[in-house]
Design a protein around this motif. Sequence first.
Motif, PDB file in Angstrom:
ATOM      1  N   LEU A   1      -2.992   7.757  13.423  1.00 23.88           N
ATOM      2  CA  LEU A   1      -3.357   6.427  13.262  1.00 23.88           C
ATOM      3  C   LEU A   1      -3.025   5.011  13.142  1.00 23.88           C
ATOM      4  N   VAL A   2      -2.569   5.646  10.874  1.00 23.64           N
ATOM      5  CA  VAL A   2      -1.871   4.255  10.724  1.00 23.64           C
ATOM      6  C   VAL A   2      -0.484   4.046  11.340  1.00 23.64           C
ATOM      7  N   VAL A   3       0.121   5.544  11.437  1.00 20.10           N
ATOM      8  CA  VAL A   3       1.661   5.516  11.756  1.00 20.10           C
ATOM      9  C   VAL A   3       1.671   4.423  13.224  1.00 20.10           C
ATOM     10  N   GLY A   4       0.856   4.915  13.671  1.00 27.54           N
ATOM     11  CA  GLY A   4       0.901   4.158  15.137  1.00 27.54           C
ATOM     12  C   GLY A   4       0.424   2.945  15.253  1.00 27.54           C
TER      13      GLY A   4
ATOM     14  N   PRO B   1      -5.826   2.005   3.467  1.00 25.61           N
ATOM     15  CA  PRO B   1      -5.852   2.255   2.306  1.00 25.61           C
ATOM     16  C   PRO B   1      -6.581   3.752   1.407  1.00 25.61           C
ATOM     17  N   TRP B   2      -6.911   4.184   3.129  1.00 23.59           N
ATOM     18  CA  TRP B   2      -7.682   5.710   3.209  1.00 23.59           C
ATOM     19  C   TRP B   2      -5.964   6.831   2.840  1.00 23.59           C
ATOM     20  N   THR B   3      -6.292   7.078   4.556  1.00 25.14           N
ATOM     21  CA  THR B   3      -4.992   7.864   4.191  1.00 25.14           C
ATOM     22  C   THR B   3      -3.938   7.441   3.232  1.00 25.14           C
ATOM     23  N   SER B   4      -4.109   6.361   2.406  1.00 26.63           N
ATOM     24  CA  SER B   4      -3.077   6.466   1.717  1.00 26.63           C
ATOM     25  C   SER B   4      -3.464   7.130   0.410  1.00 26.63           C
ATOM     26  N   TYR B   5      -4.019   6.504  -0.392  1.00 28.05           N
ATOM     27  CA  TYR B   5      -5.099   6.889  -1.523  1.00 28.05           C
ATOM     28  C   TYR B   5      -5.358   8.661  -1.383  1.00 28.05           C
ATOM     29  N   LEU B   6      -5.443   8.908  -0.184  1.00 27.07           N
ATOM     30  CA  LEU B   6      -6.758   9.364  -0.530  1.00 27.07           C
ATOM     31  C   LEU B   6      -6.088  10.451   0.182  1.00 27.07           C
ATOM     32  N   ILE B   7      -5.921  10.777   2.175  1.00 27.25           N
ATOM     33  CA  ILE B   7      -5.676  11.740   2.805  1.00 27.25           C
ATOM     34  C   ILE B   7      -5.086  12.630   2.545  1.00 27.25           C
ATOM     35  N   VAL B   8      -3.707  11.527   2.621  1.00 25.02           N
ATOM     36  CA  VAL B   8      -2.134  12.060   1.997  1.00 25.02           C
ATOM     37  C   VAL B   8      -1.730  12.612   1.081  1.00 25.02           C
ATOM     38  N   PRO B   9      -2.563  12.190  -0.253  1.00 22.41           N
ATOM     39  CA  PRO B   9      -2.571  12.844  -1.260  1.00 22.41           C
ATOM     40  C   PRO B   9      -3.262  14.149  -1.263  1.00 22.41           C
TER      41      PRO B   9
ATOM     42  N   ASN C   1      -5.748  -4.676  15.257  1.00 19.46           N
ATOM     43  CA  ASN C   1      -4.829  -3.914  15.170  1.00 19.46           C
ATOM     44  C   ASN C   1      -4.490  -4.014  13.678  1.00 19.46           C
ATOM     45  N   ASP C   2      -4.962  -5.592  12.965  1.00 15.57           N
ATOM     46  CA  ASP C   2      -4.989  -5.181  12.004  1.00 15.57           C
ATOM     47  C   ASP C   2      -6.264  -5.363  11.556  1.00 15.57           C
ATOM     48  N   ARG C   3      -7.222  -5.015  11.788  1.00 13.52           N
ATOM     49  CA  ARG C   3      -8.305  -4.946  11.571  1.00 13.52           C
ATOM     50  C   ARG C   3      -8.491  -3.256  11.366  1.00 13.52           C
ATOM     51  N   LEU C   4      -7.969  -2.402  12.074  1.00 13.88           N
ATOM     52  CA  LEU C   4      -7.968  -1.259  11.812  1.00 13.88           C
ATOM     53  C   LEU C   4      -7.030  -0.859  10.341  1.00 13.88           C
ATOM     54  N   ALA C   5      -6.150  -1.477  10.952  1.00  9.13           N
ATOM     55  CA  ALA C   5      -4.571  -1.227   9.365  1.00  9.13           C
ATOM     56  C   ALA C   5      -5.650  -1.304   7.418  1.00  9.13           C
ATOM     57  N   GLN C   6      -6.437  -2.797   8.184  1.00  9.45           N
ATOM     58  CA  GLN C   6      -6.796  -2.975   7.611  1.00  9.45           C
ATOM     59  C   GLN C   6      -7.883  -1.940   6.872  1.00  9.45           C
ATOM     60  N   LEU C   7      -8.709  -1.652   7.548  1.00 11.35           N
ATOM     61  CA  LEU C   7      -9.790  -0.051   6.784  1.00 11.35           C
ATOM     62  C   LEU C   7      -9.094   1.298   6.944  1.00 11.35           C
ATOM     63  N   PHE C   8      -8.282   1.060   7.329  1.00 14.96           N
ATOM     64  CA  PHE C   8      -8.062   2.716   7.110  1.00 14.96           C
ATOM     65  C   PHE C   8      -6.651   3.263   6.725  1.00 14.96           C
TER      66      PHE C   8
ATOM     67  N   THR D   1       0.984  -1.172   0.211  1.00 17.36           N
ATOM     68  CA  THR D   1       0.006  -0.020   0.143  1.00 17.36           C
ATOM     69  C   THR D   1       1.002   0.622   0.077  1.00 17.36           C
ATOM     70  N   GLU D   2       1.848   1.366   0.642  1.00 13.95           N
ATOM     71  CA  GLU D   2       2.755   2.335   1.092  1.00 13.95           C
ATOM     72  C   GLU D   2       3.483   2.710  -0.754  1.00 13.95           C
ATOM     73  N   THR D   3       3.638   1.556  -0.737  1.00 15.26           N
ATOM     74  CA  THR D   3       4.807   1.634  -2.120  1.00 15.26           C
ATOM     75  C   THR D   3       3.695   2.340  -3.501  1.00 15.26           C
ATOM     76  N   GLY D   4       2.479   1.760  -3.075  1.00 12.22           N
ATOM     77  CA  GLY D   4       1.380   2.034  -4.178  1.00 12.22           C
ATOM     78  C   GLY D   4       1.109   3.521  -4.620  1.00 12.22           C
ATOM     79  N   SER D   5       0.574   3.887  -3.222  1.00 11.58           N
ATOM     80  CA  SER D   5      -0.034   5.154  -3.014  1.00 11.58           C
ATOM     81  C   SER D   5       1.100   6.150  -3.809  1.00 11.58           C
ATOM     82  N   ALA D   6       2.804   6.039  -3.538  1.00  7.51           N
ATOM     83  CA  ALA D   6       3.396   6.501  -3.805  1.00  7.51           C
ATOM     84  C   ALA D   6       3.497   7.325  -4.655  1.00  7.51           C
ATOM     85  N   SER D   7       3.398   7.316  -6.521  1.00  9.79           N
ATOM     86  CA  SER D   7       2.285   7.731  -7.175  1.00  9.79           C
ATOM     87  C   SER D   7       1.709   8.652  -6.955  1.00  9.79           C
TER      88      SER D   7
END
Length: 681
Positions: A144-147, A359-367, A350-357, A83-89
């Motif tokens: 949150l995802v960082v934590g 992709p949203w942070t990487s592909y929407l919020i940070v961009p 932890n796994d459930r929240l990471a799976q939920l949030f 997810t991190e690698t793919g969101s870089a573009s």
Amino acid sequence: MSESTSEAAGVSGTGAEGSEAFKAAGTAGTIEISAEDLRAAEASDTGETDSAAVASEESRGPFSGRTAWARRLETPLRMFLRTETGSASVLAGATVLALIWANISFSSYEKFWSTQLAVSVGSSGMTIDLREFVNSGLMAFFFLVVGLEARREFDVGELRVRSRLTLPLLVGLTGMAVPIVIYLIANAGNPAMHGWGMAMSTDTAFALGALALVGRRLPDRVRTYLLTFSVVDDLAGLVVIAVAYSASIDAVPLLAGFGLIGVVLIVRARGVRYGPVYLLIGIAAWVAFFKSGVDPIVVGLIFGLLTYAYPAHRESLEQASEAFRSFREQPTAELAQSARNVVRTAVSPNDRLAQLFHPWTSYLIVPLFAVANAGIVLNAGFLAAAYTSPVTLGIVLGYLIGKPLGTAGCAWLVTKLSHGRVRPSVGWGAVAGAGAVAGIGFTVSLLIASLALQGDTLAEAKLGILSAVVAASVLTWIIFQLVNRLPVRARLRALLGTAEVITDLAVPVDPDRDHIRGPEASLVTLVEYGDFECPYCGMAEPAVRELLRDYGEIRYVWRHLPLTDVHPNARLAAEAAEAAGKQGAFWEMHDLLLEHQDALQPRDLIGYADSLGLDTRRFAADLRKHAGMAHVSEDVDSADLSNVSGTPTFFVNGKRHYGAYDIETLKKAVKLAKARALISD
């Protein structure tokens, strides 16, 4: 109790292509390792497998050139890296969009992001502009995802071995301190000294994306090494924001915020697993921190750090099977809800929240954050002034010189002072490359710049941050190009180093009790926890046989893990293998059981014993007395200690193998394990 039979004496490496193949003498032949093998084998460490490994069922054969079946396993680390690698573009595209928008009409750009948002409840309320809503509101989910990732690494990842926490902690902090010193020197006496935090933080998403572009054949262990110290970097960066870049502090709402976090601990201790409860408490805590003057993004980080991670336990999976069985027999809404709840609890919060949030942070919020903050007007006059400005130069030099010097220098110093007891998990070429790519500081840097500076100085800081992204990517490419030009053995050492990896296999192989195929002195030991009734074990068996045929120096160990909740005949089949082992025919019975997984009744088992020429009366008596139960139970206990909950689960030289179990993937994992062993020698 041990039977050692060598399946093959010769070894031939089939995965090497081109003149870069690495031919290293082994204990029983020659093994070849190409650069592509190295990349793919390391990818299997984190579960990253090529989709080309999946082939049709029809083409599978016991000794085919390529075993057709491949089972893909989604591991948290694999999903995080992907997810991190793919969101870089996407992030890069958002940055370009911000620059285009600002240069077409900077007034409309600023007007849009200055739009006021107001929320009021009765006589209370709050007003923020759209940019602040993104920076302090939506970015709380990013932290949150960082934590979550930091907690996952601490609970089940690389940092679960506490002795391994020392190096990334020191590397992360030193990698921040050196760039700060460089920035302060460049801006001595300048009012912009207050912006020293802009030059310290690594943008994990951008850095991983750059590694994917400039180092396509890099082992994933390089990415994992970068991730371990960049997590420390992120955590420390947020502390700096909260302490150094918050407004005047109002103690009452701050205490209220910490009180709400205490409520989270109480609610969790009482076993509440209802997500909306935590969401409401989180929103209330965010408002309290906002009112206190402390940047409320800290709430996201704290919630992430409080969310523990754990692997799925066999007991919870058995409960899930039982709940689903009850629903299957009586499909009611009540039993459906019960089964859903049991399945959810088998996976860590932890796994459930990471799976939920994530992709949203990487592909929407940070961009979106990049669009809101990266816009500056570029023209010749501004560029000429900015590139002579101490703010721009301090940031660029801090990232290009300070980050590599701080991270690599600290790793080298710790290794020397500890006499090699504490050292990086990768080679020094990878350490240098990871240090260079850590010079990509974007998200946190822009966030601090927006808090610390304004006007032309802010624009100069943004230019320095963007310039450092480009320059650090180029520097990283140069370093790994130089590494790739090294002789193959030197290149492997530069990328992999000689440090031992974490041993996931809790109970080491014991030749006096374990069932072993292959020479005991092998450099590579492959352990499989299996179930004779498990269809996936049956599908994996051709790959294991082919591996033993082609690589005779492998030591292969079978351990029992009968999944009795879904395979009612598995335990008796395991005891049948042990009964055959008492007569010196464990492996012959092992092969028969996996070939006839649909016929494992007592009559079938006795028939197999008769076909092998065993004493069937003795065999039947051992089955009736459950003579093999103790050995099977010991294997099950060892599986629990290693957090093995499903079958088949493989360990290569004590390290858990994630990903596909087709022949090509297993071969590459074995080649990598042998390469590490040879380098260590």
